[in-house]
Design an enzyme around this catalytic site. Structure first.
Site, PDB file in Angstrom:
ATOM      1  N   ARG A  46      -0.836  13.763  46.228  1.00  0.00           N
ATOM      2  CA  ARG A  46      -0.440  13.672  44.830  1.00  0.00           C
ATOM      3  C   ARG A  46      -1.604  13.262  43.920  1.00  0.00           C
ATOM      4  O   ARG A  46      -1.740  13.754  42.807  1.00  0.00           O
ATOM      5  CB  ARG A  46       0.679  12.647  44.709  1.00  0.00           C
ATOM      6  CG  ARG A  46       1.550  12.845  43.528  1.00  0.00           C
ATOM      7  CD  ARG A  46       2.764  11.976  43.630  1.00  0.00           C
ATOM      8  NE  ARG A  46       2.553  10.881  44.594  1.00  0.00           N
ATOM      9  CZ  ARG A  46       3.480  10.040  44.974  1.00  0.00           C
ATOM     10  NH1 ARG A  46       4.683  10.135  44.498  1.00  0.00           N
ATOM     11  NH2 ARG A  46       3.235   9.083  45.827  1.00  0.00           N
ATOM     12  N   LYS A 143       6.471  12.796  63.425  1.00  0.00           N
ATOM     13  CA  LYS A 143       7.630  11.950  63.607  1.00  0.00           C
ATOM     14  C   LYS A 143       7.621  10.870  62.525  1.00  0.00           C
ATOM     15  O   LYS A 143       6.550  10.601  61.995  1.00  0.00           O
ATOM     16  CB  LYS A 143       7.615  11.310  64.992  1.00  0.00           C
ATOM     17  CG  LYS A 143       6.507  10.262  65.203  1.00  0.00           C
ATOM     18  CD  LYS A 143       6.664   9.584  66.514  1.00  0.00           C
ATOM     19  CE  LYS A 143       7.484   8.326  66.399  1.00  0.00           C
ATOM     20  NZ  LYS A 143       6.716   7.101  66.177  1.00  0.00           N
ATOM     21  N   HIS A 173       2.595  12.724  69.697  1.00  0.00           N
ATOM     22  CA  HIS A 173       1.190  12.668  70.121  1.00  0.00           C
ATOM     23  C   HIS A 173       1.042  12.251  71.583  1.00  0.00           C
ATOM     24  O   HIS A 173       0.005  12.459  72.186  1.00  0.00           O
ATOM     25  CB  HIS A 173       0.337  11.821  69.171  1.00  0.00           C
ATOM     26  CG  HIS A 173       0.474  10.338  69.365  1.00  0.00           C
ATOM     27  ND1 HIS A 173       1.520   9.623  68.857  1.00  0.00           N
ATOM     28  CD2 HIS A 173      -0.316   9.441  69.994  1.00  0.00           C
ATOM     29  CE1 HIS A 173       1.360   8.350  69.169  1.00  0.00           C
ATOM     30  NE2 HIS A 173       0.251   8.201  69.871  1.00  0.00           N
ATOM     31  N   GLU A 211       2.442  -2.759  73.953  1.00  0.00           N
ATOM     32  CA  GLU A 211       1.390  -2.871  72.935  1.00  0.00           C
ATOM     33  C   GLU A 211       1.135  -4.343  72.627  1.00  0.00           C
ATOM     34  O   GLU A 211       2.058  -5.157  72.702  1.00  0.00           O
ATOM     35  CB  GLU A 211       1.825  -2.174  71.651  1.00  0.00           C
ATOM     36  CG  GLU A 211       2.052  -0.689  71.807  1.00  0.00           C
ATOM     37  CD  GLU A 211       2.393  -0.045  70.468  1.00  0.00           C
ATOM     38  OE1 GLU A 211       1.465   0.436  69.812  1.00  0.00           O
ATOM     39  OE2 GLU A 211       3.571  -0.063  70.085  1.00  0.00           O
ATOM     40  N   ASP A 230      11.479   4.305  67.107  1.00  0.00           N
ATOM     41  CA  ASP A 230      10.032   4.496  66.936  1.00  0.00           C
ATOM     42  C   ASP A 230       9.365   4.975  68.228  1.00  0.00           C
ATOM     43  O   ASP A 230       8.404   5.739  68.174  1.00  0.00           O
ATOM     44  CB  ASP A 230       9.413   3.165  66.480  1.00  0.00           C
ATOM     45  CG  ASP A 230       7.925   3.285  66.165  1.00  0.00           C
ATOM     46  OD1 ASP A 230       7.574   4.197  65.388  1.00  0.00           O
ATOM     47  OD2 ASP A 230       7.124   2.485  66.688  1.00  0.00           O
ATOM     48  N   HIS A 235       8.457   9.148  72.358  1.00  0.00           N
ATOM     49  CA  HIS A 235       7.392   9.054  73.364  1.00  0.00           C
ATOM     50  C   HIS A 235       7.930   8.792  74.777  1.00  0.00           C
ATOM     51  O   HIS A 235       7.558   9.469  75.734  1.00  0.00           O
ATOM     52  CB  HIS A 235       6.397   7.953  73.000  1.00  0.00           C
ATOM     53  CG  HIS A 235       5.803   8.089  71.630  1.00  0.00           C
ATOM     54  ND1 HIS A 235       5.548   9.301  71.057  1.00  0.00           N
ATOM     55  CD2 HIS A 235       5.388   7.166  70.722  1.00  0.00           C
ATOM     56  CE1 HIS A 235       5.015   9.119  69.851  1.00  0.00           C
ATOM     57  NE2 HIS A 235       4.916   7.826  69.621  1.00  0.00           N
ATOM     58  N   LYS A 326       6.240  -4.446  71.175  1.00  0.00           N
ATOM     59  CA  LYS A 326       5.038  -4.860  70.441  1.00  0.00           C
ATOM     60  C   LYS A 326       4.762  -6.329  70.751  1.00  0.00           C
ATOM     61  O   LYS A 326       5.641  -7.057  71.174  1.00  0.00           O
ATOM     62  CB  LYS A 326       5.271  -4.687  68.949  1.00  0.00           C
ATOM     63  CG  LYS A 326       5.604  -3.243  68.586  1.00  0.00           C
ATOM     64  CD  LYS A 326       4.878  -2.792  67.363  1.00  0.00           C
ATOM     65  CE  LYS A 326       5.175  -1.349  67.029  1.00  0.00           C
ATOM     66  NZ  LYS A 326       4.147  -0.410  67.464  1.00  0.00           N
TER      67      LYS A 326
HETATM   68  C1  BG6 Z   1       3.514   5.631  67.162  1.00  0.00           C
HETATM   69  C2  BG6 Z   1       4.437   4.521  66.764  1.00  0.00           C
HETATM   70  O1  BG6 Z   1       4.221   6.840  67.243  1.00  0.00           O
HETATM   71  O2  BG6 Z   1       2.911   5.346  68.410  1.00  0.00           O
HETATM   72  C3  BG6 Z   1       3.679   3.203  66.714  1.00  0.00           C
HETATM   73  O3  BG6 Z   1       5.024   4.800  65.504  1.00  0.00           O
HETATM   74  C4  BG6 Z   1       2.943   2.960  68.007  1.00  0.00           C
HETATM   75  O4  BG6 Z   1       4.563   2.130  66.428  1.00  0.00           O
HETATM   76  C5  BG6 Z   1       2.111   4.174  68.408  1.00  0.00           C
HETATM   77  O5  BG6 Z   1       2.088   1.841  67.823  1.00  0.00           O
HETATM   78  C6  BG6 Z   1       1.514   4.006  69.789  1.00  0.00           C
HETATM   79  O6  BG6 Z   1       0.619   5.052  70.050  1.00  0.00           O
HETATM   80  P1  BG6 Z   1      -0.623   4.852  71.037  1.00  0.00           P
HETATM   81  O7  BG6 Z   1      -1.237   6.213  71.136  1.00  0.00           O
HETATM   82  O8  BG6 Z   1      -1.509   3.833  70.414  1.00  0.00           O
HETATM   83  O9  BG6 Z   1      -0.046   4.391  72.336  1.00  0.00           O
END
Ligand code: BG6
Length: 478
Positions: A46, A143, A173, A211, A230, A235, A326
């Site tokens: 934007r 996502k 990813h 994490e 999330d 994932h 987390k």
């Molecule tokens: C993302 C989540 O899709 O993946 C995050 O929204 C998360 O909350 C992240 O931290 C983790 O990805 P990676 O590649 O660091 O394991």
């Protein structure tokens, strides 16, 4: 592998994901010689900005997030010459003609929607209306793909008005991570594992994505989502699918995705006593989750552990334990396949219980280990010991192979190649929501409050109990 020449338009080009992942990733592909001479990247957002302003932003992103990319002098400047910017209004008509003017007819066109799902429909509509997209163009969507089944269906329907399913690339990813793809190579490229890959020989499977970070600056988004939406819905489900699916006939998009879909559809509903939610507390160093998201009464989970069951011929009776959170003790993502005991121990009870355990590490140090039982060296008689056969991919590939492409850069190149194998199909995403929705609804209906856990721990005590009750234990988070 060379790719066709392309125009990649990134909507949300000034946002966090673009700066952290997409732009530095594209720079690395450029350095690796994977950007054909006529290919270009057009940032769109934007804010009013000229090419120079955007190039400055890209340069900073490369410096901050480009990591240890080996580069020759002048490479950043050469890359920036391929970068342009156009301000567009996603909900209005301004900027679209100018954006069209930037694109080259002979290039493959890909449009990356690095924006919230609320804008997917607006962008798709305008790409068509202003003639930017052709039947060969691709769109990439990030996502979260919806918030629940209903919203995901609505998004799928909306996108389908403008694009065919073969043009839609839904990114997860995790599917771009080296080891995740290796899972398929290991399972279907060897004769060693597949005959044992079933309930007859596998005691249980653990999938952990731990994490150390908290919710960071994403409190607003995260508090509306929680770990289930999330991480688990996407994932962890994808990892589960790749571990559990039947061998596809070919490594082709629909063959692979059909098999993944069957796994999701075979998942049993999760009983409330097979799932533990947690929320990290404060400690003397930092505030807790509720302070991070600025919601003192938040009931959103930053941790989930659950026991899933797949009701099909291959897996009936083998539980799958999934866990993610987390602010945990370590940043470890791994899949652990624990095989059953040998049918009879010829070495007697004192030899102890020894099991083959296959650990597939996604991060850190991507690789695999397989615990094998051997005789303890020395004259002490027949004492048994488990030792790991270790394969760290970086070691196996040598110093040149150690620089593995990041998940995003690999997936973006797949978009340009037109390969949807590592992207989620609409029905897969819907099936995943159909499994997670009742779990989340149940929590809301019962007004459940997540269990507190200490930062730097392995999550709430109840998560340990989830496995202890079954006579099993989690592998330590290191
Ligand atoms: C993302 C989540 O899709 O993946 C995050 O929204 C998360 O909350 C992240 O931290 C983790 O990805 P990676 O590649 O660091 O394991």
């Amino acid at each position: 592998i060379p790719v066709e020449s392309f125009d990649l338009v990134i909507f949300g080009a000034t946002g966090d994901l673009a700066r952290r992942k997409i732009l530095p990733g594209l720079f690395r592909r450029f350095c690796a010689g994977q950007m054909p001479p006529e290919a270009q990247i057009v940032g769109a957002a934007r804010s009013e900005m000229d090419d120079t302003g955007f190039r400055d932003l890209v340069r900073e992103a490369i410096e901050e997030f480009g990591g240890g990319t080996p580069r020759e002098p002048g490479q950043v400047d050469a890359f920036l010459e391929r970068v342009a910017y156009e301000a567009v209004d996603a909900k209005g008509d301004s900027g679209w003609e100018a954006l069209l003017g930037r694109l080259r007819d002979e290039n493959v066109r890909a449009f990356y929607f690095s924006v919230g799902p609320g804008l997917f429909g607006d962008l798709a509509e305008r790409l068509r209306k202003f003639g930017l997209a052709s039947p060969e163009s691709r769109i990439v969507v990030e996502k979260p793909f919806g918030h629940d089944l209903e919203s995901a269906r609505a998004l799928n329907r909306e996108l389908a008005q403008y694009f065919d399913e073969t043009q839609i690339y839904r990114i997860d990813h995790y599917l771009g991570k080296e080891t995740v793809q290796n899972l398929m190579a290991v399972r279907f490229g060897n004769v060693l594992f597949e005959p044992l890959w079933n309930a007859q020989f596998v005691d249980h499977i653990q999938i952990t994505v731990a994490e150390t970070v908290g919710v960071g600056g994403r409190g607003g988004y995260y508090d509306e989502s929680g770990a289930m939406r999330d991480m688990v819905q996407n994932h962890l489900m994808q990892l589960l699918c790749l571990i559990a699916m039947e061998p596809p006939a070919r490594f082709e998009p629909d063959a692979v995705r059909d098999e993944k879909l069957k796994v999701i559809r075979a998942l049993d509903p999760v009983e409330p006593h097979h799932i533990v939610r947690g929320q990290y507390d404060a400690d003397d160093k930092q505030p807790g989750y509720r302070a991070h998201v600025e919601n003192p009464r938040s009931r959103t989970e930053s941790f989930v552990a659950l026991r899933a069951a797949i009701s099909n011929w291959r897996w009936a009776g083998t539980p799958f334990y999934l866990r993610t959170g987390k602010m945990l003790r370590g940043r470890t993502s791994e899949i652990v396949v624990t095989f059953k005991d040998a049918p009879h121990s010829i070495f007697g009870a004192e030899a102890g219980r020894h099991r083959n355990v296959l650990v597939i590490r996604l991060q850190p140090n991507e690789g695999m280990t397989l615990d094998v039982t051997i005789k303890e060296p020395g004259p002490g008689g027949m004492r048994l010991l488990d030792v790991p056969l270790d394969m760290t991919f970086a070691d196996a590939l040598g110093p040149d192979g150690a620089e593995m492409p990041d998940a995003y850069e690999r997936l973006i190149m797949d978009v340009i190649r037109g390969n949807q194998t590592l992207f989620m199909r609409g029905d897969e995403v819907e099936a995943a929501w159909a499994w997670t929705d009742p779990i989340i609804d149940g929590w809301e209906r019962r007004g459940e409050v997540p269990k507190p856990y200490d930062p730097g721990s392995s999550g709430p005590e109840d998560a340990l109990m989830l496995m202890h009750r079954d006579g099993r234990r989690w592998r330590d988070i290191k």
